[in-house]
Design a protein around this motif. Structure first.
Motif, PDB file in Angstrom:
ATOM      1  N   ASN A  69       1.026  -1.219   0.086  1.00  0.00           N
ATOM      2  CA  ASN A  69       0.197  -0.154  -0.136  1.00  0.00           C
ATOM      3  C   ASN A  69       0.710   1.123  -0.255  1.00  0.00           C
ATOM      4  O   ASN A  69       0.725   2.156   0.646  1.00  0.00           O
ATOM      5  CB  ASN A  69      -0.980  -0.044   1.136  1.00  0.00           C
ATOM      6  N   LEU A  70       1.905   1.321  -0.760  1.00  0.00           N
ATOM      7  CA  LEU A  70       2.913   2.353  -1.226  1.00  0.00           C
ATOM      8  C   LEU A  70       2.703   2.829  -2.393  1.00  0.00           C
ATOM      9  O   LEU A  70       2.304   2.418  -3.503  1.00  0.00           O
ATOM     10  CB  LEU A  70       4.317   1.897  -0.883  1.00  0.00           C
ATOM     11  N   GLU A  71       2.516   4.236  -2.333  1.00  0.00           N
ATOM     12  CA  GLU A  71       2.561   5.063  -3.486  1.00  0.00           C
ATOM     13  C   GLU A  71       3.659   5.632  -3.967  1.00  0.00           C
ATOM     14  O   GLU A  71       4.500   6.248  -3.171  1.00  0.00           O
ATOM     15  CB  GLU A  71       1.418   6.076  -3.323  1.00  0.00           C
ATOM     16  N   VAL A  72       3.963   5.504  -5.144  1.00  0.00           N
ATOM     17  CA  VAL A  72       5.381   6.427  -5.599  1.00  0.00           C
ATOM     18  C   VAL A  72       4.596   7.254  -6.806  1.00  0.00           C
ATOM     19  O   VAL A  72       4.201   6.621  -7.916  1.00  0.00           O
ATOM     20  CB  VAL A  72       6.284   5.332  -6.341  1.00  0.00           C
ATOM     21  N   ILE A  73       5.083   8.380  -6.688  1.00  0.00           N
ATOM     22  CA  ILE A  73       4.526   9.536  -7.801  1.00  0.00           C
ATOM     23  C   ILE A  73       5.783  10.000  -8.503  1.00  0.00           C
ATOM     24  O   ILE A  73       6.730  10.520  -7.753  1.00  0.00           O
ATOM     25  CB  ILE A  73       3.830  10.618  -7.183  1.00  0.00           C
ATOM     26  N   LEU A  74       5.744   9.726  -9.721  1.00  0.00           N
ATOM     27  CA  LEU A  74       6.812  10.157 -10.555  1.00  0.00           C
ATOM     28  C   LEU A  74       6.557  11.457 -11.223  1.00  0.00           C
ATOM     29  O   LEU A  74       5.672  11.527 -11.946  1.00  0.00           O
ATOM     30  CB  LEU A  74       6.887   9.062 -11.798  1.00  0.00           C
ATOM     31  N   VAL A  75       7.294  12.330 -11.127  1.00  0.00           N
ATOM     32  CA  VAL A  75       6.995  13.812 -11.597  1.00  0.00           C
ATOM     33  C   VAL A  75       8.012  14.297 -12.627  1.00  0.00           C
ATOM     34  O   VAL A  75       9.241  14.200 -12.503  1.00  0.00           O
ATOM     35  CB  VAL A  75       7.127  14.688 -10.247  1.00  0.00           C
ATOM     36  N   TYR A  76       7.540  14.435 -13.800  1.00  0.00           N
ATOM     37  CA  TYR A  76       8.204  15.008 -14.786  1.00  0.00           C
ATOM     38  C   TYR A  76       7.788  16.425 -15.381  1.00  0.00           C
ATOM     39  O   TYR A  76       6.626  16.728 -15.477  1.00  0.00           O
ATOM     40  CB  TYR A  76       8.031  13.960 -16.059  1.00  0.00           C
ATOM     41  N   THR A  77       8.907  17.381 -15.635  1.00  0.00           N
ATOM     42  CA  THR A  77       8.382  18.647 -15.874  1.00  0.00           C
ATOM     43  C   THR A  77       9.126  18.858 -17.108  1.00  0.00           C
ATOM     44  O   THR A  77      10.528  18.841 -17.156  1.00  0.00           O
ATOM     45  CB  THR A  77       8.621  19.841 -14.689  1.00  0.00           C
ATOM     46  N   VAL A  78       8.421  19.442 -18.197  1.00  0.00           N
ATOM     47  CA  VAL A  78       9.009  19.861 -19.631  1.00  0.00           C
ATOM     48  C   VAL A  78       9.065  21.207 -19.373  1.00  0.00           C
ATOM     49  O   VAL A  78       8.063  21.931 -19.457  1.00  0.00           O
ATOM     50  CB  VAL A  78       8.282  19.217 -20.661  1.00  0.00           C
ATOM     51  N   GLU A  80       9.505  23.816 -21.935  1.00  0.00           N
ATOM     52  CA  GLU A  80       9.633  24.019 -23.465  1.00  0.00           C
ATOM     53  C   GLU A  80      10.629  24.899 -24.200  1.00  0.00           C
ATOM     54  O   GLU A  80      11.423  24.622 -25.099  1.00  0.00           O
ATOM     55  CB  GLU A  80       8.270  24.202 -23.909  1.00  0.00           C
ATOM     56  N   GLU A  81      10.875  25.866 -23.636  1.00  0.00           N
ATOM     57  CA  GLU A  81      11.669  26.937 -24.282  1.00  0.00           C
ATOM     58  C   GLU A  81      13.026  26.781 -23.869  1.00  0.00           C
ATOM     59  O   GLU A  81      14.209  27.129 -24.516  1.00  0.00           O
ATOM     60  CB  GLU A  81      11.408  28.474 -23.788  1.00  0.00           C
ATOM     61  N   LEU A  82      13.624  25.825 -22.936  1.00  0.00           N
ATOM     62  CA  LEU A  82      14.994  25.480 -22.261  1.00  0.00           C
ATOM     63  C   LEU A  82      15.327  24.154 -22.911  1.00  0.00           C
ATOM     64  O   LEU A  82      16.577  23.937 -22.471  1.00  0.00           O
ATOM     65  CB  LEU A  82      14.962  25.574 -20.768  1.00  0.00           C
ATOM     66  N   ASP A  83      14.455  23.297 -23.607  1.00  0.00           N
ATOM     67  CA  ASP A  83      14.846  21.961 -24.009  1.00  0.00           C
ATOM     68  C   ASP A  83      15.300  21.310 -22.699  1.00  0.00           C
ATOM     69  O   ASP A  83      16.509  20.365 -22.715  1.00  0.00           O
ATOM     70  CB  ASP A  83      16.029  22.087 -25.143  1.00  0.00           C
ATOM     71  N   ALA A  84      14.749  21.443 -21.628  1.00  0.00           N
ATOM     72  CA  ALA A  84      15.074  20.504 -20.306  1.00  0.00           C
ATOM     73  C   ALA A  84      13.715  20.046 -19.715  1.00  0.00           C
ATOM     74  O   ALA A  84      12.750  20.542 -19.789  1.00  0.00           O
ATOM     75  CB  ALA A  84      15.588  21.852 -19.559  1.00  0.00           C
ATOM     76  N   ILE A  85      14.370  18.686 -19.265  1.00  0.00           N
ATOM     77  CA  ILE A  85      13.059  17.988 -18.677  1.00  0.00           C
ATOM     78  C   ILE A  85      13.604  17.570 -17.200  1.00  0.00           C
ATOM     79  O   ILE A  85      14.745  17.111 -17.084  1.00  0.00           O
ATOM     80  CB  ILE A  85      12.818  16.693 -19.145  1.00  0.00           C
ATOM     81  N   THR A  86      12.814  17.771 -16.048  1.00  0.00           N
ATOM     82  CA  THR A  86      13.420  17.539 -14.676  1.00  0.00           C
ATOM     83  C   THR A  86      12.487  16.414 -14.295  1.00  0.00           C
ATOM     84  O   THR A  86      11.261  15.807 -14.612  1.00  0.00           O
ATOM     85  CB  THR A  86      12.963  18.696 -14.000  1.00  0.00           C
ATOM     86  N   ARG A  87      13.013  15.555 -13.098  1.00  0.00           N
ATOM     87  CA  ARG A  87      12.404  14.586 -12.802  1.00  0.00           C
ATOM     88  C   ARG A  87      12.575  14.298 -11.134  1.00  0.00           C
ATOM     89  O   ARG A  87      13.841  14.759 -10.665  1.00  0.00           O
ATOM     90  CB  ARG A  87      13.014  13.079 -13.519  1.00  0.00           C
ATOM     91  N   SER A  88      11.457  14.171 -10.529  1.00  0.00           N
ATOM     92  CA  SER A  88      11.389  14.073  -9.033  1.00  0.00           C
ATOM     93  C   SER A  88      10.641  12.686  -8.776  1.00  0.00           C
ATOM     94  O   SER A  88       9.879  12.273  -9.437  1.00  0.00           O
ATOM     95  CB  SER A  88      11.235  15.167  -8.405  1.00  0.00           C
ATOM     96  N   VAL A  89      10.627  12.336  -7.592  1.00  0.00           N
ATOM     97  CA  VAL A  89       9.742  11.144  -7.021  1.00  0.00           C
ATOM     98  C   VAL A  89       9.114  11.719  -5.585  1.00  0.00           C
ATOM     99  O   VAL A  89      10.010  12.018  -4.791  1.00  0.00           O
ATOM    100  CB  VAL A  89      10.494   9.916  -7.153  1.00  0.00           C
ATOM    101  N   ARG A  90       7.947  11.141  -5.300  1.00  0.00           N
ATOM    102  CA  ARG A  90       7.547  11.386  -4.130  1.00  0.00           C
ATOM    103  C   ARG A  90       6.887   9.986  -3.564  1.00  0.00           C
ATOM    104  O   ARG A  90       6.400   9.279  -4.557  1.00  0.00           O
ATOM    105  CB  ARG A  90       6.481  12.322  -3.984  1.00  0.00           C
ATOM    106  N   ILE A  91       6.972   9.540  -2.393  1.00  0.00           N
ATOM    107  CA  ILE A  91       6.854   8.391  -1.858  1.00  0.00           C
ATOM    108  C   ILE A  91       5.677   8.534  -0.660  1.00  0.00           C
ATOM    109  O   ILE A  91       5.906   9.271   0.028  1.00  0.00           O
ATOM    110  CB  ILE A  91       8.007   7.684  -1.230  1.00  0.00           C
TER     111      ILE A  91
END
Length: 135
Positions: A69-78, A80-91
């Protein structure tokens, strides 16, 4: 396979390991839901990138281990103008039982091939952003 786990036959470096009340350490994640929204929420208590509704779009994918009963939330942010993608995770522990996190990484990245040029920025106070380049 997007987020590598421990103990279920995924032989990559694991991104998450836990220990439950019985001493079990495996995690088996399955897709639960997702949300897409404009902007980027900050990471409470942590340094992070920021962006408003005009600068970026975020995808949050929620996965669950039904046994723990564990949730893992994968967060991706794009950004657009910087050609960058960030990634984080919440548990999130939705169980009434204690679960100890023994390892949590944002991601496990594998690159095919060997001809890469890696640039890292490291340093400490007043010596930030030392550029180190490796083949």
């Amino acid at each position: 396979m997007e987020y590598s786990t421990h103990g279920i036959g995924d032989f990559r470096e694991s991104s998450i390991q836990v220990k439950d009340k019985n001493g079990h350490s495996q995690v088996k994640l399955e897709y639960k839901s997702h949300e897409i929204y404009k902007g980027k929420r900050g990471l409470k208590g942590l340094p992070s990138t920021y962006g408003n509704d005009n600068e970026c779009t975020t995808l949050e994918v929620t996965c669950i281990d039904k046994y723990l009963n564990l949730e893992v939330i994968l967060v991706y942010t794009v950004f657009e103008e910087l050609d960058a993608i960030t990634r984080s995770v919440r548990i999130k522990n939705s169980s009434e039982d204690k679960i100890t996190l023994t390892k949590v990484l944002s991601t496990c990245v594998e690159f095919e091939g060997i001809d890469y040029d890696m640039i890292s920025l490291h340093g400490s106070w007043a010596r930030e952003r030392h550029i180190q380049r490796k083949k």
